[in-house]
Scaffold this motif. Sequence first.
Motif, short mmCIF file in Angstrom:
data_model
loop_
_atom_site.label_atom_id
_atom_site.label_comp_id
_atom_site.label_asym_id
_atom_site.label_seq_id
_atom_site.Cartn_x
_atom_site.Cartn_y
_atom_site.Cartn_z
N LEU A 28 40.66 30.02 82.50
CA LEU A 28 42.02 29.93 81.97
C LEU A 28 42.40 28.46 81.89
CD1 LEU A 28 43.79 32.74 84.04
CD2 LEU A 28 42.46 32.97 81.94
N GLN A 29 42.64 27.96 80.70
CA GLN A 29 42.96 26.54 80.50
C GLN A 29 44.45 26.38 80.23
OE1 GLN A 29 40.57 24.50 77.57
NE2 GLN A 29 42.09 22.87 77.31
N VAL A 60 38.30 35.11 87.61
CA VAL A 60 39.18 34.28 86.79
C VAL A 60 39.31 32.92 87.44
CG1 VAL A 60 41.49 34.03 85.85
CG2 VAL A 60 40.43 36.29 85.92
N PHE A 61 39.10 31.86 86.67
CA PHE A 61 39.18 30.48 87.16
C PHE A 61 40.26 29.74 86.37
CE2 PHE A 61 34.91 32.04 87.71
CZ PHE A 61 34.55 31.65 89.00
N VAL A 62 41.06 28.95 87.05
CA VAL A 62 42.11 28.16 86.41
C VAL A 62 41.61 26.73 86.24
CG1 VAL A 62 44.43 27.21 86.65
CG2 VAL A 62 43.97 29.58 87.32
N MET A 63 41.70 26.21 85.00
CA MET A 63 41.31 24.84 84.71
C MET A 63 42.55 24.01 84.43
SD MET A 63 37.87 24.90 82.40
CE MET A 63 38.74 25.45 80.93
N ALA A 64 42.60 22.84 85.04
CA ALA A 64 43.69 21.89 84.79
C ALA A 64 43.10 20.50 84.71
CB ALA A 64 44.73 21.98 85.90
N ASP A 65 43.90 19.56 84.23
CA ASP A 65 43.46 18.16 84.10
C ASP A 65 42.15 18.10 83.31
OD1 ASP A 65 43.51 15.44 84.35
OD2 ASP A 65 42.53 15.41 86.31
N ASN A 69 41.33 16.23 75.76
CA ASN A 69 42.70 16.52 75.36
C ASN A 69 43.02 17.99 75.59
OD1 ASN A 69 43.20 13.80 74.10
ND2 ASN A 69 41.52 14.50 72.78
N SER A 70 44.23 18.26 76.06
CA SER A 70 44.57 19.63 76.43
C SER A 70 44.67 20.55 75.23
CB SER A 70 45.90 19.64 77.21
OG SER A 70 46.94 19.11 76.42
N CYS A 71 44.82 20.00 74.03
CA CYS A 71 44.91 20.86 72.84
C CYS A 71 43.55 21.42 72.44
CB CYS A 71 45.53 20.10 71.68
SG CYS A 71 44.58 18.67 71.12
N CYS A 72 42.48 20.79 72.92
CA CYS A 72 41.11 21.25 72.61
C CYS A 72 40.62 22.19 73.71
CB CYS A 72 40.15 20.08 72.49
SG CYS A 72 40.59 18.86 71.25
N VAL A 73 39.75 23.11 73.34
CA VAL A 73 39.12 23.98 74.32
C VAL A 73 38.16 23.15 75.16
CG1 VAL A 73 37.64 25.99 74.65
CG2 VAL A 73 39.34 25.99 72.82
N ASP A 74 38.35 23.16 76.48
CA ASP A 74 37.56 22.34 77.39
C ASP A 74 36.27 23.07 77.74
OD1 ASP A 74 36.59 20.48 79.12
OD2 ASP A 74 38.15 20.72 80.64
N GLU A 75 35.29 22.97 76.86
CA GLU A 75 34.01 23.64 77.10
C GLU A 75 33.21 22.96 78.21
OE1 GLU A 75 32.02 25.54 73.58
OE2 GLU A 75 33.10 23.97 72.52
N VAL A 76 33.43 21.66 78.41
CA VAL A 76 32.74 20.94 79.48
C VAL A 76 33.19 21.46 80.83
CG1 VAL A 76 32.36 18.69 80.55
CG2 VAL A 76 32.44 18.88 78.06
N GLN A 84 32.06 32.51 80.62
CA GLN A 84 31.57 33.17 79.40
C GLN A 84 32.55 33.04 78.25
OE1 GLN A 84 31.18 36.98 81.28
NE2 GLN A 84 28.96 36.76 81.56
N CYS A 85 33.81 32.73 78.55
CA CYS A 85 34.81 32.52 77.52
C CYS A 85 35.95 31.70 78.11
CB CYS A 85 35.32 33.85 76.96
SG CYS A 85 36.36 34.76 78.12
N VAL A 86 36.82 31.20 77.22
CA VAL A 86 37.97 30.41 77.63
C VAL A 86 39.23 31.02 77.03
CG1 VAL A 86 39.10 28.15 77.54
CG2 VAL A 86 36.61 28.28 77.77
N VAL A 87 40.24 31.22 77.88
CA VAL A 87 41.57 31.60 77.40
C VAL A 87 42.41 30.34 77.40
CG1 VAL A 87 43.59 33.05 77.74
CG2 VAL A 87 41.32 33.93 78.32
#
Length: 469
Positions: A28-29, A60-65, A69-76, A84-87
Amino acid sequence: MEADIAFRYEIPRTAQFLRDGAYTRVALQFPDEMLKDAAAVARALRRELASGGADSGVRVFVMADTAYNSCCVDEVGASHIDAQCVVHYGHACMSPTSNLPAFFVFGKAPLDVHACAGTLLECSRKSNKRILVLYGLEYAYALDDLRQTFMESCKSNSGNHEVQYAEVLCSVMSPSSSTTEENKIPQSSGPSCNGDISRNSESATFLNNRNGMECSSSTQKYSLAGMTWNISVEEKMEDYFIFWIGQDSSAFANIVLTFNKCEIVRYDAIENQLTADVSHLMKILRRRYYLVEKAKDANIIGILVGTLGVAGYLHIIEQMKDLIKAAGKKSYTLVMGRPNSAKLANFPECEVFIYVSCAQTALLDSKDFLAPVITPFEAVLAFGRGREWTGEYLLDFKDLITSEKQEAASTTGEARFSFIKGVYVEDNCPQGTSYAVGSIHLSLSEQVLSSNSAMKMRNNRKRRSLWLR
């Protein structure tokens, strides 16, 4: 509180997406402004998954920082937890992903639909052009209500009621290339259509898919800032009056700079006010032209990689390298998250930087930087032979990608006039150097003077030594 979280963050719809894909590791980004709700959203999502009979093993994992850029999906960041996916929550640039599927929840910013419809009606009365309604994606949820309210208002009012509404590009995105093919050119879903940018034979491969535009026999399809709309092939965007709903954001800047020949107004949903003054963004366009002229005089260029997830980023980096090499200049590639003046000051040899990132973060205010930062589009204008800027502007590097190699310009080309130095400059000199005409003679005279000065100092020291003896 729980009902509000479920509504604003679309918990049921998100859970259905996870069930359909049978995902067990979900990232979860959140952007910084939504991070305070992250724990509540994660709990609500787990409860919804459990109530639907989903496997209790879903993590479920929470991604921050985010790294970039926060507007892009942080695949890294997502790869660190083998997601397996990003919300993705909040404002999104909707840049294609490379490896992971993404589900977008834009949020629901408050909008007074009746006040907005009334302002839109006033604009339709005053303008004889067809109106195109564009908006920040956080207002997409209210689009149907706005359309219905406007139609009801039109029944009792006369005037120009030709209003077209852009649609959200998508809410679910699948990767456009695999990890083994991420350097391939992302293909459009339809035939490409080049615009009316003037070019000569040397610049025949200038653009591939301008502004995400696709052409069919009867319509032109545009895709920009996460939205899509169609216009007739007989029409141009200049024939439309653009009505933007939202804040003065990077998405709005993208719209204004790209369609800088259109009449544009902005409806501030917070203040319920209409603003027609976009002169501050036009000043940005003039400054970008200045940076293009300044970049032409640079000999060493740094390529800043501001994304590792947007599809096609590896290809545009290679294309920039070829372009720089063909111009007789040197380049360095630097991977850097969120560039600032302190970071770039570590590379003083670079006279200009090219920032490869998503369209909505491509414009860096480099006034405080030691060297200017330009976009790939501006680099094409600066380093490509025969390129001319007609005022048309592009921010998405996918519109520049071409499969053809950059051809080296002739080393016997005529000198060009540098508007920055005020002299004629010869490009493509040996070792990738460029110099102002006449500067060699000056540098040689300076060397002779310094050599004579050094000889006089040595002779004086010898005389003093003999006198002391």
